[in-house]
Design a protein around this motif. Structure first.
Motif, PDB file in Angstrom:
ATOM      1  N   ALA A 241      44.011  33.119  39.650  1.00  0.00           N
ATOM      2  CA  ALA A 241      43.573  34.323  38.933  1.00  0.00           C
ATOM      3  C   ALA A 241      43.413  33.975  37.457  1.00  0.00           C
ATOM      4  O   ALA A 241      44.357  33.519  36.815  1.00  0.00           O
ATOM      5  N   GLU A 242      42.225  34.180  36.914  1.00  0.00           N
ATOM      6  CA  GLU A 242      42.012  33.929  35.492  1.00  0.00           C
ATOM      7  C   GLU A 242      42.678  34.995  34.633  1.00  0.00           C
ATOM      8  O   GLU A 242      43.161  34.722  33.544  1.00  0.00           O
ATOM      9  N   LYS A 243      42.715  36.224  35.149  1.00  0.00           N
ATOM     10  CA  LYS A 243      43.339  37.328  34.422  1.00  0.00           C
ATOM     11  C   LYS A 243      43.668  38.427  35.424  1.00  0.00           C
ATOM     12  O   LYS A 243      43.231  38.394  36.582  1.00  0.00           O
ATOM     13  N   TRP A 244      44.450  39.421  34.956  1.00  0.00           N
ATOM     14  CA  TRP A 244      44.805  40.545  35.823  1.00  0.00           C
ATOM     15  C   TRP A 244      45.060  41.774  34.968  1.00  0.00           C
ATOM     16  O   TRP A 244      45.377  41.685  33.781  1.00  0.00           O
ATOM     17  N   ASP A 245      44.907  42.918  35.593  1.00  0.00           N
ATOM     18  CA  ASP A 245      45.114  44.207  34.938  1.00  0.00           C
ATOM     19  C   ASP A 245      46.224  44.945  35.681  1.00  0.00           C
ATOM     20  O   ASP A 245      46.196  45.049  36.911  1.00  0.00           O
TER      21      ASP A 245
ATOM     22  N   HIS B 222      41.443  38.998  38.875  1.00  0.00           N
ATOM     23  CA  HIS B 222      40.079  38.488  38.763  1.00  0.00           C
ATOM     24  C   HIS B 222      40.142  36.974  38.939  1.00  0.00           C
ATOM     25  O   HIS B 222      40.763  36.266  38.139  1.00  0.00           O
ATOM     26  N   LEU B 223      39.515  36.475  39.989  1.00  0.00           N
ATOM     27  CA  LEU B 223      39.651  35.070  40.381  1.00  0.00           C
ATOM     28  C   LEU B 223      38.697  34.157  39.627  1.00  0.00           C
ATOM     29  O   LEU B 223      37.577  34.551  39.294  1.00  0.00           O
ATOM     30  N   ARG B 224      39.133  32.927  39.408  1.00  0.00           N
ATOM     31  CA  ARG B 224      38.273  31.903  38.815  1.00  0.00           C
ATOM     32  C   ARG B 224      37.373  31.317  39.897  1.00  0.00           C
ATOM     33  O   ARG B 224      37.592  31.532  41.101  1.00  0.00           O
ATOM     34  N   ASP B 225      36.381  30.556  39.491  1.00  0.00           N
ATOM     35  CA  ASP B 225      35.556  29.821  40.442  1.00  0.00           C
ATOM     36  C   ASP B 225      36.332  28.591  40.894  1.00  0.00           C
ATOM     37  O   ASP B 225      36.717  27.741  40.073  1.00  0.00           O
TER      38      ASP B 225
ATOM     39  N   LYS C  26      43.466  45.310  48.712  1.00  0.00           N
ATOM     40  CA  LYS C  26      42.049  45.654  48.771  1.00  0.00           C
ATOM     41  C   LYS C  26      41.199  44.527  48.202  1.00  0.00           C
ATOM     42  O   LYS C  26      41.484  44.010  47.113  1.00  0.00           O
ATOM     43  N   VAL C  27      40.171  44.152  48.944  1.00  0.00           N
ATOM     44  CA  VAL C  27      39.162  43.215  48.456  1.00  0.00           C
ATOM     45  C   VAL C  27      38.075  44.048  47.794  1.00  0.00           C
ATOM     46  O   VAL C  27      37.296  44.731  48.462  1.00  0.00           O
ATOM     47  N   ILE C  28      38.030  44.022  46.469  1.00  0.00           N
ATOM     48  CA  ILE C  28      37.053  44.841  45.736  1.00  0.00           C
ATOM     49  C   ILE C  28      35.682  44.185  45.755  1.00  0.00           C
ATOM     50  O   ILE C  28      34.666  44.834  45.999  1.00  0.00           O
ATOM     51  N   ASP C  29      35.648  42.899  45.492  1.00  0.00           N
ATOM     52  CA  ASP C  29      34.426  42.106  45.660  1.00  0.00           C
ATOM     53  C   ASP C  29      34.865  40.665  45.857  1.00  0.00           C
ATOM     54  O   ASP C  29      36.063  40.381  45.979  1.00  0.00           O
ATOM     55  N   GLU C  30      33.942  39.735  45.887  1.00  0.00           N
ATOM     56  CA  GLU C  30      34.264  38.350  46.222  1.00  0.00           C
ATOM     57  C   GLU C  30      35.309  37.734  45.295  1.00  0.00           C
ATOM     58  O   GLU C  30      36.101  36.885  45.709  1.00  0.00           O
ATOM     59  N   LYS C  31      35.333  38.167  44.042  1.00  0.00           N
ATOM     60  CA  LYS C  31      36.237  37.581  43.061  1.00  0.00           C
ATOM     61  C   LYS C  31      37.254  38.577  42.500  1.00  0.00           C
ATOM     62  O   LYS C  31      37.912  38.283  41.498  1.00  0.00           O
ATOM     63  N   THR C  32      37.417  39.717  43.144  1.00  0.00           N
ATOM     64  CA  THR C  32      38.347  40.725  42.639  1.00  0.00           C
ATOM     65  C   THR C  32      39.240  41.226  43.769  1.00  0.00           C
ATOM     66  O   THR C  32      38.747  41.678  44.806  1.00  0.00           O
ATOM     67  N   PHE C  33      40.545  41.142  43.531  1.00  0.00           N
ATOM     68  CA  PHE C  33      41.537  41.505  44.540  1.00  0.00           C
ATOM     69  C   PHE C  33      42.564  42.443  43.913  1.00  0.00           C
ATOM     70  O   PHE C  33      42.966  42.259  42.759  1.00  0.00           O
ATOM     71  N   ARG C  34      43.027  43.422  44.688  1.00  0.00           N
ATOM     72  CA  ARG C  34      44.025  44.362  44.189  1.00  0.00           C
ATOM     73  C   ARG C  34      45.184  44.497  45.184  1.00  0.00           C
ATOM     74  O   ARG C  34      44.964  44.535  46.398  1.00  0.00           O
ATOM     75  N   ILE C  35      46.397  44.573  44.634  1.00  0.00           N
ATOM     76  CA  ILE C  35      47.569  44.887  45.442  1.00  0.00           C
ATOM     77  C   ILE C  35      48.262  46.086  44.812  1.00  0.00           C
ATOM     78  O   ILE C  35      48.521  46.115  43.602  1.00  0.00           O
TER      79      ILE C  35
ATOM     80  N   ILE D  69      52.357  11.549  52.388  1.00  0.00           N
ATOM     81  CA  ILE D  69      51.355  10.886  51.553  1.00  0.00           C
ATOM     82  C   ILE D  69      50.332  11.919  51.108  1.00  0.00           C
ATOM     83  O   ILE D  69      49.689  12.577  51.938  1.00  0.00           O
ATOM     84  N   LEU D  70      50.205  12.079  49.795  1.00  0.00           N
ATOM     85  CA  LEU D  70      49.240  12.999  49.210  1.00  0.00           C
ATOM     86  C   LEU D  70      48.159  12.201  48.489  1.00  0.00           C
ATOM     87  O   LEU D  70      48.449  11.178  47.851  1.00  0.00           O
ATOM     88  N   GLU D  71      46.913  12.683  48.582  1.00  0.00           N
ATOM     89  CA  GLU D  71      45.823  12.036  47.867  1.00  0.00           C
ATOM     90  C   GLU D  71      45.106  13.042  46.987  1.00  0.00           C
ATOM     91  O   GLU D  71      45.023  14.231  47.314  1.00  0.00           O
ATOM     92  N   ALA D  72      44.583  12.565  45.863  1.00  0.00           N
ATOM     93  CA  ALA D  72      43.912  13.434  44.905  1.00  0.00           C
ATOM     94  C   ALA D  72      42.763  14.182  45.574  1.00  0.00           C
ATOM     95  O   ALA D  72      41.998  13.615  46.358  1.00  0.00           O
ATOM     96  N   ASN D  73      42.658  15.468  45.260  1.00  0.00           N
ATOM     97  CA  ASN D  73      41.610  16.330  45.806  1.00  0.00           C
ATOM     98  C   ASN D  73      40.409  16.296  44.873  1.00  0.00           C
ATOM     99  O   ASN D  73      40.456  16.826  43.762  1.00  0.00           O
ATOM    100  N   ASN D  74      39.340  15.674  45.322  1.00  0.00           N
ATOM    101  CA  ASN D  74      38.143  15.531  44.486  1.00  0.00           C
ATOM    102  C   ASN D  74      37.467  16.867  44.203  1.00  0.00           C
ATOM    103  O   ASN D  74      36.662  16.976  43.273  1.00  0.00           O
ATOM    104  N   ALA D  75      37.801  17.899  45.003  1.00  0.00           N
ATOM    105  CA  ALA D  75      37.177  19.215  44.814  1.00  0.00           C
ATOM    106  C   ALA D  75      38.032  20.136  43.940  1.00  0.00           C
ATOM    107  O   ALA D  75      37.687  21.306  43.763  1.00  0.00           O
ATOM    108  N   PHE D  76      39.128  19.613  43.372  1.00  0.00           N
ATOM    109  CA  PHE D  76      40.045  20.462  42.613  1.00  0.00           C
ATOM    110  C   PHE D  76      39.354  21.062  41.394  1.00  0.00           C
ATOM    111  O   PHE D  76      38.656  20.374  40.661  1.00  0.00           O
ATOM    112  N   TRP D  77      39.604  22.346  41.147  1.00  0.00           N
ATOM    113  CA  TRP D  77      38.950  23.077  40.074  1.00  0.00           C
ATOM    114  C   TRP D  77      39.475  22.731  38.684  1.00  0.00           C
ATOM    115  O   TRP D  77      38.806  22.948  37.675  1.00  0.00           O
TER     116      TRP D  77
END
Length: 531
Positions: free
Chosen positions: A82-86, A95-98, A145-154, A218-226
């Motif tokens: 979550a980049e931020k929350w209200d 509000h979720l990050r990409d 509640k899923v408000i939209d693809e990048k917005t979640f509420r509890i 054994i853990l390996e680096a995730n090349n898709a990490f944000w």
């Protein structure tokens, strides 16, 4: 006849080489972190199931949560997925990050809703932390509640504040799983549990390459990490149950970190050139769990006798050392709102008098179960010697993590040595495991509840905990928490906190950026190894 691919055979050989490598091997590579630890309690890597500390360390590397608690900044809640929350009067909107999962699927609000719903409906012990806040398998769908693809509420229940909810969302059990990937592996409505027990579906900085129980992770680096690309290409956690072996491996450079050493082996590195020792306060406790569903431990006088039969100071000084200190109230003594310690100490004559008053003038015979790892085995041996001096004869039964955890959850013990963990970095969060038991009936099957496992029926304490949890006024809440601690001590608890637990670790001096967390959620993407 089973057929194995060359790739699988090669992977098995690689893992085996890590497990049995001789102590004379060269120093670890600059882009590889090797940790000597205990994997005895890593029973499942499903984030909505596994709650043991070493499991959390694995989960923190491969999963993200909406938020995290920054230990280095006074446990401040900070953004992760979550980049931020209200926050408003009735709930929290995130509000979720990409970001993407390691599968390549995007992280969406649907994944968040799926993960939290899965936590409650899977109904493993991990869900107890949400149940105590008023969330259930029956009401969770109506509270998120899923408000939209990048917005979640509890929405908040009347049993939790927004601050307490954020700390729950920062726990490892609140890790966000890839719903698209997990749903491919659902088997007989198990919410993908059978698959996620041994696989991961996260968006964290690492992925799980291999896990051999009681041997290697054994853990390996995730090349898709944000986020920032991990400096370590690979992290290897090696199961080294013998502390002396781990000490020698660390001294020779075979491993970079050792976090399951005995107290004497930790002390052997203090002031030693090339190494650093860190002691982390984790807000947890070493506990003597007494089965109040069995005689004679259903008698408060017997439980009080045991409390006065323990040489807390002696055990803390000679055994625990960097692992802990005496504390018999389930709130760390230097946390805000903590009350003073009761007068529990080694008083054998008083303990004998209490046993006689309870109807056991000739003493007792009990079993004590413990996981076979330091410092618990040494604590068990010391308790055995202490209790013998008041006529309580103890048979120690050691087992692996699976055996002892299962016995605890099944109420199959007289005495047992578990650890309790704070669910929030405050007094109420530290007490949660000790004062929560809404339904003590055996048929409630509430094995996720620490007190329930000891069959200790505490309706008054549970009600008071609920009142404190839902109280919004800080002064009133503080007063309730003080009363809760006092009543806990007066109740002659069947879950007796003996020592506040610390997490000592020894590192090679060139390891930078390795920080521990209140819940062992140690992120590894910023770990480097300086020349």
């Amino acid at each position: 006849m089973k057929l194995f691919s060359k790739t699988l055979i090669a992977g098995m050989a690689f893992a085996a080489s890590l497990t049995v490598a001789p102590l004379s091997q060269a120093a670890t590579p600059d882009n590889q972190l090797v940790i000597a630890t205990s994997l005895a309690q890593v029973l499942s890597v499903d984030p909505q199931q596994g709650t043991e500390p070493k499991t959390q360390e694995v989960l923190a590397a491969v999963y993200d949560r909406l938020v995290y608690s920054d230990d280095a900044d006074k446990n401040t809640i900070k953004p992760q997925l979550a980049e931020k929350w209200d926050i408003d009067d009735t709930g929290i909107t995130f509000h979720l990050r990409d970001a993407t999962f390691s599968s390549g699927n995007p992280v969406t609000a649907k994944d968040v809703a799926f993960s939290l719903t899965r936590l409650l409906k899977l109904n493993q012990s991990a869900s107890a932390y949400y149940k105590s806040a008023g969330y259930t398998a029956e009401n969770i769908d109506s509270l998120i509640k899923v408000i939209d693809e990048k917005t979640f509420r509890i929405n908040l229940t009347d049993k939790v504040t927004a601050e307490d909810m954020l700390y729950r969302l920062a726990m490892g059990i609140s890790s966000i799983v890839d719903s698209v990937e997990v749903e491919k592996h659902v088997d007989h409505n198990d919410y993908g549990n059978a698959w996620l027990r041994t696989h991961v579906a996260g968006s964290g900085p690492f992925t799980l390459r291999r896990w051999v129980p009681n041997e290697t992770v054994i853990l390996e680096a995730n090349n898709a990490f944000w986020g920032d690309k991990p400096a370590m290409k690979r992290v290897i956690m090696r199961h080294v149950p013998e502390s002396q072996t781990a000490r020698l491996m660390l001294a020779r450079g075979d491993v970079d970190i050792a976090n399951a050493l005995t107290a004497p082996d930790v002390k052997s590195f203090t002031g030693k050139s090339g190494f650093k020792v860190e002691q982390v306060k984790i807000g947890g406790f070493y506990v003597l769990a007494m089965n109040a569903g069995r005689k004679p431990l259903d008698n408060p006088l017997v439980r009080e006798a045991l409390a006065y039969s323990i040489d807390y100071k002696g055990i803390a000084n000679t055994i625990l050392g960097p692992y802990g200190r005496q504390r018999n109230v389930p709130v760390p003594e230097d946390w805000a709102g903590a009350i003073a310690n009761p007068d529990w100490s080694f008083q054998p004559e008083k303990a004998k008098k209490l046993l006689a008053e309870a109807g056991y003038p000739d003493g007792l015979t009990l079993t004590l179960k413990t996981i076979a790892q330091p410092p618990r085995v040494d604590i068990a041996t010391a308790l055995q010697a202490n209790f013998a001096q008041v006529g309580i004869h103890i048979e120690i039964k050691q087992g692996n993590g699976a055996d002892i955890v299962s016995a605890h959850r099944a109420r199959d013990f007289d005495l047992l040595l578990p650890q309790a963990t704070a669910i929030m970095p405050n007094a109420l969060g530290a007490m949660n495991d000790f004062v929560t038991n809404p339904d003590n009936r055996l048929e409630a099957k509430n094995a996720g509840n620490f007190v329930w496992r000891s069959a200790w029926d505490i309706p008054e304490l549970n009600t008071l905990r609920n009142q404190a949890s839902s109280e919004r006024d800080p002064a009133k809440r503080a007063a309730l928490i003080k009363t809760l601690q006092e009543k806990f001590v007066a109740a002659k608890p069947a879950v007796l906190p003996m020592f506040e637990s610390f997490a000592p670790i020894v590192l090679q001096d060139d390891v930078k950026g390795y920080t521990t967390n209140l819940w062992s959620l140690n992120r590894l993407e910023h770990v480097t190894k300086a020349k």
